[in-house]
Design an enzyme around this catalytic site. Structure first.
Site, PDB file in Angstrom:
ATOM      1  CE1 TYR A   1       9.039  45.043 -23.581  1.00  0.00           C
ATOM      2  CE2 TYR A   1       6.811  44.784 -22.349  1.00  0.00           C
ATOM      3  CZ  TYR A   1       8.169  44.253 -23.089  1.00  0.00           C
ATOM      4  OH  TYR A   1       8.107  42.888 -23.066  1.00  0.00           O
TER       5      TYR A   1
ATOM      6  CE  LYS B   1      10.125  35.571 -23.852  1.00  0.00           C
ATOM      7  NZ  LYS B   1       9.581  36.308 -23.050  1.00  0.00           N
TER       8      LYS B   1
ATOM      9  CB  THR C   1       6.354  36.194 -24.756  1.00  0.00           C
ATOM     10  OG1 THR C   1       6.985  37.072 -23.987  1.00  0.00           O
ATOM     11  CG2 THR C   1       5.497  36.840 -25.695  1.00  0.00           C
ATOM     12  CG  ASP C   2       7.967  36.309 -19.416  1.00  0.00           C
ATOM     13  OD1 ASP C   2       8.212  36.977 -18.304  1.00  0.00           O
ATOM     14  OD2 ASP C   2       8.604  36.614 -20.370  1.00  0.00           O
TER      15      ASP C   2
ATOM     16  CB  THR D   1       5.013  42.244 -24.198  1.00  0.00           C
ATOM     17  OG1 THR D   1       5.934  42.065 -23.329  1.00  0.00           O
ATOM     18  CG2 THR D   1       5.535  43.400 -25.471  1.00  0.00           C
TER      19      THR D   1
ATOM     20  CD  GLU E   1      23.115   9.869 -17.658  1.00  0.00           C
ATOM     21  OE1 GLU E   1      23.871  10.133 -19.096  1.00  0.00           O
ATOM     22  OE2 GLU E   1      23.668   9.724 -16.674  1.00  0.00           O
TER      23      GLU E   1
ATOM     24  CB  SER F   1       2.190  35.652 -19.087  1.00  0.00           C
ATOM     25  OG  SER F   1       3.628  35.406 -19.518  1.00  0.00           O
TER      26      SER F   1
HETATM   27  N1  DAS Z   1       6.429  40.078 -18.723  1.00  0.00           N
HETATM   28  C1  DAS Z   1       6.304  39.380 -20.080  1.00  0.00           C
HETATM   29  C2  DAS Z   1       5.008  38.551 -19.815  1.00  0.00           C
HETATM   30  O1  DAS Z   1       4.100  39.224 -19.740  1.00  0.00           O
HETATM   31  C3  DAS Z   1       5.985  40.245 -21.185  1.00  0.00           C
HETATM   32  C4  DAS Z   1       5.725  39.724 -22.315  1.00  0.00           C
HETATM   33  O2  DAS Z   1       6.716  39.271 -23.155  1.00  0.00           O
HETATM   34  O3  DAS Z   1       4.588  39.676 -22.734  1.00  0.00           O
HETATM   35  O4  DAS Z   1       5.202  37.376 -20.242  1.00  0.00           O
END
Ligand code: DAS
Length: 345
Positions: A42, A181, A108-109, A28, A302, A75
């Site tokens: 986006y 995240k 970010t994923d 992103t 457990e 990602s």
């Molecule tokens: N799809 C997500 C990624 O590329 C977009 C982001 O949040 O960066 O990890």
């Protein structure tokens, strides 16, 4: 012998700026939306690294920056091969005397997985900072520009050395080991269960903690010696659990299965026999949990891990446990070694 004028000039000359390399992979932070109102809808991985850098002239105030486009992908599509390629490039740059710090721009994923992988495998005490954004640069109140400026600031600061791989998001500095995240559409998405290490405010890093687990120079893992990574899969626990996924992963070649268990990494009665059988066939079984944020899976609580020869992931979430397990098995570790590593890294 410096004459007075030269000495004065030398004294007044601005300190040389740190040399920071930005390795771009997509996400992103390189995204673009149709309108300024599109903060969540986006396309990721559109803007090239040179445009990211040229579009942020403030970077020149904190460092001498150059960029490399390693990948241009979202990602969620990162593979083990991407991790190896990126890690080897980071290590090569870190070994260069003319590089003071490295920034990786990333979606970010799976940012937390890449950050932990680099944390475990890149043998350097130079700052390596992974950064992303939750909104594309085309959106109102986009977070990418300040995140990138803060990441370059941290990567250029001597105070960042020796702290392992760092993640800078939303003014906070996190260790690549702990950060995850936690929210899918807000700028404060990244949290560390044990808290951030510090903050970046107006071009300066402020530190409040340092990592205590092994990393980088103190790691047994070395990206320069790594080839292909073994297959390790994650199976998610829930009510009405069955052993189908675990058996399918093993049949597909998984050398270990990370169980994302309910509660304290619990395993449903309907699943235990299959996991014991897979262990007997040589597949490692790692008990992580859906809920580890702020706690940790306790061995022999457990499940009788000693009796079953299973491993507990301690406080690592399933996606981080997969990273450590892959690296450990790539070195031929047995379950005893793997369990030690989960407590040390
Ligand atoms: N799809 C997500 C990624 O590329 C977009 C982001 O949040 O960066 O990890």
């Amino acid at each position: 012998m410096l004459c007075a004028a030269t000495f004065a000039a030398a004294q007044s000359a601005p300190a040389a700026k740190p040399q920071v390399v930005v390795l771009a992979t997509g996400g992103t932070i390189a995204g673009a939306g149709a309108t300024a109102a599109n903060s969540a809808s986006y396309q990721a991985a559109k803007v090239p690294v040179d445009k990211l850098i040229s579009g942020l002239p403030e970077l020149a105030n904190v460092a001498s920056v150059r960029g490399e486009q390693v990948f241009q992908i979202a990602s969620e599509s990162f593979t083990n091969e991407h991790l190896l390629t990126l890690g080897k490039r980071v290590a090569a740059l870190a070994a260069q005397a003319d590089v003071n710090g490295i920034v990786v721009t990333h979606g970010t994923d799976t940012l937390e997985e890449t950050a932990y992988f680099l944390h475990l495998t890149v043998r350097t005490d130079k700052p390596v900072v992974v950064v992303g954004s939750m909104r594309p640069g085309t959106a109102l109140s986009a977070d990418g520009a300040l995140n990138l400026l803060n990441a370059v600031t941290v990567a250029g600061e001597a105070s960042s050395r020796g702290k392992g791989v760092l993640v800078v998001m939303n003014d906070e500095i996190h260790t690549g080991r702990d950060v995850t995240k936690s929210i899918n559409i807000r700028t404060e998405a990244f949290k560390s269960p044990w808290g951030p290490l510090g903050m970046v405010v107006e071009g300066k890093a402020y530190w409040f903690r340092a990592p205590v687990k092994r990393h980088t120079l103190n790691s047994e893992f070395d990206i320069t010696k790594l080839g292909a990574l073994p297959r390790v899969d994650i199976a998610y626990g829930s009510g009405n659990a069955t052993d189908t996924a675990y058996k399918a992963f093993a049949a597909a070649g998984a050398k270990a299965i990370v169980h994302a268990g309910t509660g304290n990494g619990s395993v449903a009665n309907a699943v235990v026999p299959a996991l014991r059988e897979l262990r007997a066939q040589g597949v490692q079984i790692v008990r992580s949990a859906r809920v580890v944020g702020g706690g940790f899976v306790i061995r022999n609580a457990e499940q009788p891990d000693d009796q079953y020869d299973w491993v507990v992931a301690h406080d690592l979430n399933p996606q981080k446990a997969r990273i450590l397990t892959m690296l450990s098995l790539a070195q031929g570790a047995d379950s005893k070694t793997l369990q030690r590593q989960f407590l040390e890294y």
